[in-house]
Design a protein around this motif. Sequence first.
Motif, mmCIF file in Angstrom:
data_model
loop_
_atom_site.group_PDB
_atom_site.id
_atom_site.type_symbol
_atom_site.label_atom_id
_atom_site.label_comp_id
_atom_site.label_asym_id
_atom_site.label_seq_id
_atom_site.Cartn_x
_atom_site.Cartn_y
_atom_site.Cartn_z
ATOM 1 N N ASN A 161 0.804 -1.228 0.000
ATOM 2 C CA ASN A 161 0.000 0.000 0.000
ATOM 3 C C ASN A 161 0.831 1.270 0.000
ATOM 4 O OD1 ASN A 161 -2.646 -1.140 0.043
ATOM 5 N ND2 ASN A 161 -2.309 -1.717 2.182
ATOM 6 N N GLN A 162 2.017 1.204 0.592
ATOM 7 C CA GLN A 162 2.843 2.397 0.757
ATOM 8 C C GLN A 162 4.321 2.026 0.634
ATOM 9 O OE1 GLN A 162 1.735 3.775 4.648
ATOM 10 N NE2 GLN A 162 2.336 1.893 5.667
ATOM 11 N N PRO A 163 5.181 3.014 0.414
ATOM 12 C CA PRO A 163 6.610 2.725 0.244
ATOM 13 C C PRO A 163 7.211 1.926 1.397
ATOM 14 C CG PRO A 163 6.150 4.978 -0.385
ATOM 15 C CD PRO A 163 4.885 4.442 0.197
ATOM 16 N N CYS A 186 15.380 0.811 -3.252
ATOM 17 C CA CYS A 186 13.967 0.778 -2.851
ATOM 18 C C CYS A 186 13.786 0.307 -1.415
ATOM 19 C CB CYS A 186 13.182 -0.152 -3.766
ATOM 20 S SG CYS A 186 12.969 0.446 -5.451
ATOM 21 N N THR A 230 1.185 -5.628 -7.839
ATOM 22 C CA THR A 230 1.272 -4.163 -7.772
ATOM 23 C C THR A 230 1.834 -3.653 -9.087
ATOM 24 O OG1 THR A 230 1.714 -4.306 -5.390
ATOM 25 C CG2 THR A 230 2.175 -2.199 -6.467
ATOM 26 N N SER A 232 3.624 -1.569 -10.524
ATOM 27 C CA SER A 232 4.684 -0.570 -10.321
ATOM 28 C C SER A 232 5.346 -0.166 -11.629
ATOM 29 C CB SER A 232 5.737 -1.115 -9.343
ATOM 30 O OG SER A 232 6.125 -2.423 -9.744
ATOM 31 N N PRO A 295 -0.355 1.694 -7.830
ATOM 32 C CA PRO A 295 0.190 2.491 -6.727
ATOM 33 C C PRO A 295 -0.274 3.944 -6.781
ATOM 34 C CG PRO A 295 1.912 1.206 -7.798
ATOM 35 C CD PRO A 295 0.701 1.112 -8.668
ATOM 36 N N PHE A 299 3.654 6.428 -3.661
ATOM 37 C CA PHE A 299 4.392 5.199 -3.950
ATOM 38 C C PHE A 299 5.179 5.371 -5.249
ATOM 39 C CE2 PHE A 299 5.326 0.932 -5.138
ATOM 40 C CZ PHE A 299 5.201 0.128 -4.019
ATOM 41 N N TYR A 302 8.147 7.680 -4.862
ATOM 42 C CA TYR A 302 9.205 7.000 -4.110
ATOM 43 C C TYR A 302 10.025 6.108 -5.047
ATOM 44 C CZ TYR A 302 11.371 3.699 -0.830
ATOM 45 O OH TYR A 302 12.268 2.924 -0.141
#
Length: 335
Positions: A161-163, A186, A230, A232, A295, A299, A302
């Motif tokens: 959900n988050q970095p 990361c 995810t 990304s 994301p 996110f 980041y």
Amino acid sequence: MMKKILALVLAVGMILGLAAAPGMAADKKVIIKIAGMKPEGEPETIGMHKFGEYLAKLSNGKYEVQVFPNSQLGKEDAYIASTRRGIIQMCATGTQTSALHPAMAMLETPMLFDNLAHARRAMEGKTFELINQGFTEKSGLRTLNAFPLGFRHFYTKKVLNQPGDLKGLRLRVPNIPLYTNFAKECGISGQPLPFAEVPSALDQNVIDGGDSPLSDIVSLKMYEITPHITLSGHILVIHSLYINEKFYQSLPDQDKEWINKAAKMAADDIWQMVEEGDAKAVETIKAAGGTVTTPDKAFHDYMVEAGKRSWKLFYDTVPNAKEILESAAAYRDAK
């Protein structure tokens, strides 16, 4: 006796005349062998087959392309070497060619492209030219095109959900400095493993997930073990078709045009196919009970910053790295 000699001369003359007559003797078929690492059905292999089909059609059957996928002619380094030596005429591969020319690694620069359309503009424009600058002279290979295998996305056992959810996460990464360095930036605990060992490593809880293009995630049903995908899109995997430069230069100009055009047409097909395939893959994952998450901005930002920090590897090894990165950025808002 003179009559026999005259008859023989006339017979030979007729044979030579027929051989020289237009359309009576076809050019000898030219065989081109091309090697790749991916199995049948993968974008790389489909691209090789498409190239062969287009070249046969453009050349009216003069060329026959024999495709050897799934590492039938050896692993990547072996068949690249065979292509360089002229044992075979062509091959398909990705950033493995960076061993010959470091800039080729920048085809898979982390967080460089926003989407497939952005990447395609760069790969069909100045960015691709800059990456290949000096490559042929160093390698003895000519790069004919660039096409995607897909963006790499995270597949994990828990939702991201988050970095902060990436911190310490044990994810499989290819044993390539670019990938391991990006994972470190990361906050990921990167675990270099051969891809074939991923399923067993997940079953044994050695890793928490990994990252791959959606086509791989679906074909191997990774979502059954790691149901959370995810999107990304942190690295776009790009491969190319390469041809031995001496062989290429030995061909007539018309034949070179056929080869260039066939490579371009094959790449066009793969760009389209990957875009459509990704959309179908998302549907497949959801239908099987997996989750697919896009994301949020925090996110994404980041990941962008982590990607930029990983670019230091290029600044240290590629003389025109800054120019390449600026060129790619210029295609971001191109219309």
